[in-house]
Scaffold this active site. Structure first.
Site, PDB file in Angstrom:
ATOM      1  N   SER B  39      64.636  36.961  28.374  1.00  0.00           N
ATOM      2  CA  SER B  39      64.971  37.057  26.905  1.00  0.00           C
ATOM      3  C   SER B  39      64.614  35.897  26.015  1.00  0.00           C
ATOM      4  O   SER B  39      63.714  35.287  26.504  1.00  0.00           O
ATOM      5  CB  SER B  39      66.314  37.503  26.836  1.00  0.00           C
ATOM      6  OG  SER B  39      66.908  37.987  25.573  1.00  0.00           O
ATOM      7  N   ASN B  40      65.101  35.935  24.796  1.00  0.00           N
ATOM      8  CA  ASN B  40      64.831  34.613  23.895  1.00  0.00           C
ATOM      9  C   ASN B  40      65.994  34.651  23.041  1.00  0.00           C
ATOM     10  O   ASN B  40      67.015  35.171  22.973  1.00  0.00           O
ATOM     11  CB  ASN B  40      63.514  35.143  22.966  1.00  0.00           C
ATOM     12  CG  ASN B  40      63.887  36.393  22.250  1.00  0.00           C
ATOM     13  OD1 ASN B  40      64.845  36.398  21.363  1.00  0.00           O
ATOM     14  ND2 ASN B  40      62.950  37.324  22.458  1.00  0.00           N
TER      15      ASN B  40
END
Lengths: 228, 228
Positions: B39-40
């Site tokens: 993810s980020n």
């Protein structure tokens, strides 16, 4: 007997009075570049429940937490970390002085072999990213302590007892608590949990219950079977 | 003039009255196995601020959100998704009926080529995971709509204007808002933001301000330059 139970609830036996206890909780995040990371679905709820319950039982509690969205349980000292390497350093800094160390964090097994200093631009249709193994925090704590009771967790989706007993031995732990994260009703992000707990000469199943109640039962098992 | 400002604040000009507006927000999460994901650091704050501001300006707002920890702004319809493929499907389902579509989500560029059905066991010291390119949601929306104003975001750490103008053209957008996520004071997770906004025959810098104020300015730019 009922009165005894009620008294117990209102002023629980301070089973861990004066004991020093460190708990790791939550996921770790391993950066791929300045914006991307690898992580996992650990919410931190189980570790935070253990910390809250240990405080209630009179322990002096340090909570080493990865990135989670949870308030710090009253009365414990919280150390925030992001990556597995940071969690290892924070753990080893305190482990030898603890009576009990519980590794409840879902530490990322791998991190990026190289962290890109700038955001990676989109490249081809398929790319491979190279990962290297992270340190095994709970095994390192077990190896580098002499008088600390070391308890690990194992999140499994299959062959739970077998994998858990292997880890107990290979990592040099005193106890391991395995939970089955293949379902949705217990484990990561859920409010309930259920554990299969193994130590060298015994095992016990903690049936599905709130994480707070599961925490109380696990601490009772540690006290009964490992603190003689 | 002061009174005008006060009136404007109390009952803002309903610049987007009756307009249909969809905003994507937050990160996407791309599963590697049942417990791990890529993810980020997107918090979703910018997209949620845009949704709240668009409601205030009278728009009929749909907010398509990845996993974030934010309350739904009052008056908008929220659709929760996890992966980029889910976000694409939710976006294309509504895009053609929108007056404005703003892609504010930080969509993962890549997902795992294969999602392991069981938790991956630790293997060697180094492993490579294979990733495949995710669909480009905002480019797909631009391609598959005819009357919708399509506005994209670009998170960059270098050569911001150049990368942003390239994306504006290549993705067929009407406007792009670039933010520099290399610092800590603006961008992901911060409460402030600053944007360099580009459209075909113009550009405008929105100076550092709260995400709510930045949202109001971006919506004003869209209204002034793209809705004639």
């Amino acid at each position: 007997e009922l009165l005894e139970h009620i008294n117990d609830f209102l002023a629980p036996a301070q089973l861990l009075a004066g004991k020093k206890l460190t708990i790791t909780a939550g996921p770790t995040r391993e950066a791929l570049d300045p914006v991307r990371y690898i992580s996992n679905h650990s919410s931190g709820k189980m570790g935070f429940a253990l910390a809250a319950e240990a405080v209630r039982l009179g322990a002096d509690v340090t909570l080493i937490s990865g990135p989670v969205n949870l308030p710090t349980p009253q009365g414990c000292q919280r150390v925030d970390v992001t990556s597995a390497e940071q969690m290892l350093a924070a753990s080893l800094a305190v482990a030898e002085q603890q009576d009990i160390f519980i590794g409840c964090a879902a530490v990322a097994d791998y991190r990026a072999a190289e962290i890109a200093p700038e955001k990676l631009k989109k490249q081809g249709d398929r790319i491979a990213i190279e990962l290297i193994k992270n340190p095994d925090i709970i095994a390192s704590v077990a190896e580098q302590t002499s008088n600390t009771i070391v308890v690990g967790f194992a999140a499994e989706t299959q062959n739970i007892a077998q994998y858990a007993r292997n880890k107990l031995t290979q990592k040099g732990l005193h106890m391991i608590a395995a939970n089955d994260v293949s379902g949705n009703d217990i484990g990561f992000n859920a409010n309930d949990n259920a554990l299969s707990v193994f130590w060298h000469d015994g095992q016990h199943t903690i049936e599905q219950s709130s994480k707070q109640q599961v925490a109380a039962q696990l601490l009772a098992l540690i006290q009964q079977h490992l603190m003689q």
